[in-house]
Design a protein around this motif. Structure first.
Motif, PDB file in Angstrom:
ATOM      1  N   TYR A  31       0.817  -1.206   0.000  1.00  0.00           N
ATOM      2  CA  TYR A  31       0.000   0.000   0.000  1.00  0.00           C
ATOM      3  C   TYR A  31       0.856   1.264   0.000  1.00  0.00           C
ATOM      4  CZ  TYR A  31      -4.048   2.973   0.623  1.00  0.00           C
ATOM      5  OH  TYR A  31      -5.022   3.922   0.422  1.00  0.00           O
ATOM      6  N   ARG A  32       1.979   1.239   0.659  1.00  0.00           N
ATOM      7  CA  ARG A  32       2.857   2.424   0.696  1.00  0.00           C
ATOM      8  C   ARG A  32       3.252   2.853  -0.710  1.00  0.00           C
ATOM      9  NH1 ARG A  32       4.503   4.517   5.127  1.00  0.00           N
ATOM     10  NH2 ARG A  32       6.293   5.528   4.194  1.00  0.00           N
ATOM     11  N   ARG A  33       3.451   1.888  -1.591  1.00  0.00           N
ATOM     12  CA  ARG A  33       3.867   2.220  -2.953  1.00  0.00           C
ATOM     13  C   ARG A  33       2.792   2.965  -3.743  1.00  0.00           C
ATOM     14  NH1 ARG A  33       6.000  -3.292  -2.633  1.00  0.00           N
ATOM     15  NH2 ARG A  33       8.191  -3.094  -2.090  1.00  0.00           N
ATOM     16  N   SER A  34       1.556   2.859  -3.307  1.00  0.00           N
ATOM     17  CA  SER A  34       0.472   3.568  -3.999  1.00  0.00           C
ATOM     18  C   SER A  34       0.558   5.070  -3.745  1.00  0.00           C
ATOM     19  CB  SER A  34      -0.887   3.059  -3.514  1.00  0.00           C
ATOM     20  OG  SER A  34      -1.207   3.582  -2.234  1.00  0.00           O
ATOM     21  N   THR A  35       1.235   5.468  -2.701  1.00  0.00           N
ATOM     22  CA  THR A  35       1.372   6.824  -2.154  1.00  0.00           C
ATOM     23  C   THR A  35       0.123   7.262  -1.395  1.00  0.00           C
ATOM     24  OG1 THR A  35       0.703   8.118  -4.109  1.00  0.00           O
ATOM     25  CG2 THR A  35       3.051   7.536  -3.916  1.00  0.00           C
ATOM     26  N   GLY A  36      -0.906   6.416  -1.353  1.00  0.00           N
ATOM     27  CA  GLY A  36      -2.095   6.711  -0.561  1.00  0.00           C
ATOM     28  C   GLY A  36      -1.838   6.406   0.906  1.00  0.00           C
ATOM     29  N   ARG A  37      -2.560   7.077   1.782  1.00  0.00           N
ATOM     30  CA  ARG A  37      -2.464   6.823   3.221  1.00  0.00           C
ATOM     31  C   ARG A  37      -3.864   6.816   3.803  1.00  0.00           C
ATOM     32  NH1 ARG A  37       1.443   5.435   1.552  1.00  0.00           N
ATOM     33  NH2 ARG A  37       3.553   6.113   1.907  1.00  0.00           N
ATOM     34  N   ILE A  38      -4.138   5.850   4.638  1.00  0.00           N
ATOM     35  CA  ILE A  38      -5.410   5.833   5.343  1.00  0.00           C
ATOM     36  C   ILE A  38      -5.320   6.870   6.447  1.00  0.00           C
ATOM     37  CG2 ILE A  38      -6.935   4.477   6.811  1.00  0.00           C
ATOM     38  CD1 ILE A  38      -6.276   2.059   5.116  1.00  0.00           C
ATOM     39  N   SER A  39      -6.276   7.777   6.463  1.00  0.00           N
ATOM     40  CA  SER A  39      -6.260   8.852   7.461  1.00  0.00           C
ATOM     41  C   SER A  39      -7.267   8.625   8.579  1.00  0.00           C
ATOM     42  CB  SER A  39      -6.517  10.200   6.791  1.00  0.00           C
ATOM     43  OG  SER A  39      -7.727  10.165   6.056  1.00  0.00           O
ATOM     44  N   HIS A  40      -8.300   7.850   8.315  1.00  0.00           N
ATOM     45  CA  HIS A  40      -9.322   7.605   9.349  1.00  0.00           C
ATOM     46  C   HIS A  40      -9.982   6.248   9.128  1.00  0.00           C
ATOM     47  CE1 HIS A  40     -12.679   8.155  12.068  1.00  0.00           C
ATOM     48  NE2 HIS A  40     -13.477   7.786  11.087  1.00  0.00           N
ATOM     49  N   VAL A  41     -10.189   5.525  10.232  1.00  0.00           N
ATOM     50  CA  VAL A  41     -10.977   4.290  10.226  1.00  0.00           C
ATOM     51  C   VAL A  41     -11.906   4.364  11.428  1.00  0.00           C
ATOM     52  CG1 VAL A  41     -10.930   1.770  10.350  1.00  0.00           C
ATOM     53  CG2 VAL A  41      -9.065   2.984   9.184  1.00  0.00           C
ATOM     54  N   SER A  42     -13.206   4.262  11.201  1.00  0.00           N
ATOM     55  CA  SER A  42     -14.153   4.292  12.317  1.00  0.00           C
ATOM     56  C   SER A  42     -13.996   3.012  13.142  1.00  0.00           C
ATOM     57  CB  SER A  42     -15.584   4.426  11.810  1.00  0.00           C
ATOM     58  OG  SER A  42     -15.963   3.279  11.059  1.00  0.00           O
ATOM     59  N   ASP A  43     -14.366   3.074  14.395  1.00  0.00           N
ATOM     60  CA  ASP A  43     -14.226   1.923  15.293  1.00  0.00           C
ATOM     61  C   ASP A  43     -14.947   0.688  14.775  1.00  0.00           C
ATOM     62  OD1 ASP A  43     -12.625   3.356  17.012  1.00  0.00           O
ATOM     63  OD2 ASP A  43     -14.272   3.901  18.365  1.00  0.00           O
ATOM     64  N   ASP A  44     -16.063   0.891  14.068  1.00  0.00           N
ATOM     65  CA  ASP A  44     -16.836  -0.237  13.543  1.00  0.00           C
ATOM     66  C   ASP A  44     -16.413  -0.640  12.123  1.00  0.00           C
ATOM     67  OD1 ASP A  44     -17.830   1.903  12.088  1.00  0.00           O
ATOM     68  OD2 ASP A  44     -19.850   1.787  12.940  1.00  0.00           O
TER      69      ASP A  44
END
Length: 174
Positions: A31-44
Motif C-alpha cells: 500500500y505504501r507504494r500507492s502513495t495513498g495513506r489511510i487517514s481515518h478508520v471508524s471503530d466499527d
C-alpha cells in the motif's frame, strides 16, 4: 493464510481492529507504494478515509497525480474492508474495476469508503438465499473539501458463503 492476515490475527490482541487496519495498511509495502495513506478508520470499520498527497513520488509527465497511484490507493480498500466487516464465513474477491479520470489532479486527493449496517444485512441475506452475489461499490477521489471530483472508481466485488465457495471450486476441478 496470507502474511497480512497472520499479522491481523496477532495484532488484534494488542490493538483495536480499526487501529490495526489503519496502521497495517499504511505500513504495508504493497500500500505504501500507492502513495495513498489511510487517514481515518471508524471503530466499527464502516467508514474509512484516505488521502493521496501529491508528491514527486506520484507526479506524472504533466505534473498531475499518476492515474496508477490514484487507482492503487483505492483498489484494496473496499474488498479488505468488507472482508473484515463480514468475517471468516464469507469469501470476498475483487471481480473487476473501472476507473474514469475526470480532470488532472494537481492537489492532494481524498476518498471515503462506506458500508452501512443495512447494506451488510442485505449482503448476508442475499448470500443466505443465493450462496454468491456481486455488488458494485463506487468511490470518488476528490479535493480536500470534497467538492471537486478528479476520478471515479467502480469496483465489482464477488461475495460468497465460504462453504459454498469451497464446494464450487471442488466441482470445477473435476
Amino acid at each position: 493464510m496470507s502474511v497480512y492476515r497472520k499479522i491481523a490475527e496477532i495484532g488484534t490482541k494488542f490493538m483495536s481492529k480499526a487501529s490495526l487496519f489503519k496502521h497495517g495498511f499504511n505500513l504495508s509495502p504493497m500500500y505504501r507504494r500507492s502513495t495513498g495513506r489511510i487517514s481515518h478508520v471508524s471503530d466499527d470499520l464502516l467508514n474509512i478515509s484516505i488521502k493521496v498527497p501529491i508528491s514527486y513520488k506520484n507526479k506524472n509527465y504533466v505534473n498531475s497525480i499518476f492515474g496508477g497511484s490514484m487507482f492503487s490507493a483505492v483498489d484494496p480498500i473496499p474488498m479488505v474492508q468488507l472482508m473484515n466487516l463480514l468475517g471468516d464465513d464469507y469469501v470476498v474477491w475483487d471481480k473487476s474495476a473501472v476507473i474514469r479520470f475526470k480532470r488532472p489532479a494537481k492537489e492532494d486527493l481524498y476518498a471515503d469508503f462506506q458500508y452501512t449496517t443495512e447494506e451488510l444485512e442485505n449482503i448476508r441475506k442475499a448470500i443466505n438465499d443465493q450462496n454468491e452475489i456481486e455488488i458494485t461499490k463506487h468511490v470518488e477521489l476528490k479535493n480536500k473539501n470534497r467538492t471537486v471530483i478528479f476520478c471515479e472508481v467502480k469496483k465489482v466485488l464477488y461475495i460468497s458463503d465460504k462453504e459454498y465457495f469451497k464446494e464450487k471450486r471442488k466441482r470445477s476441478k473435476k
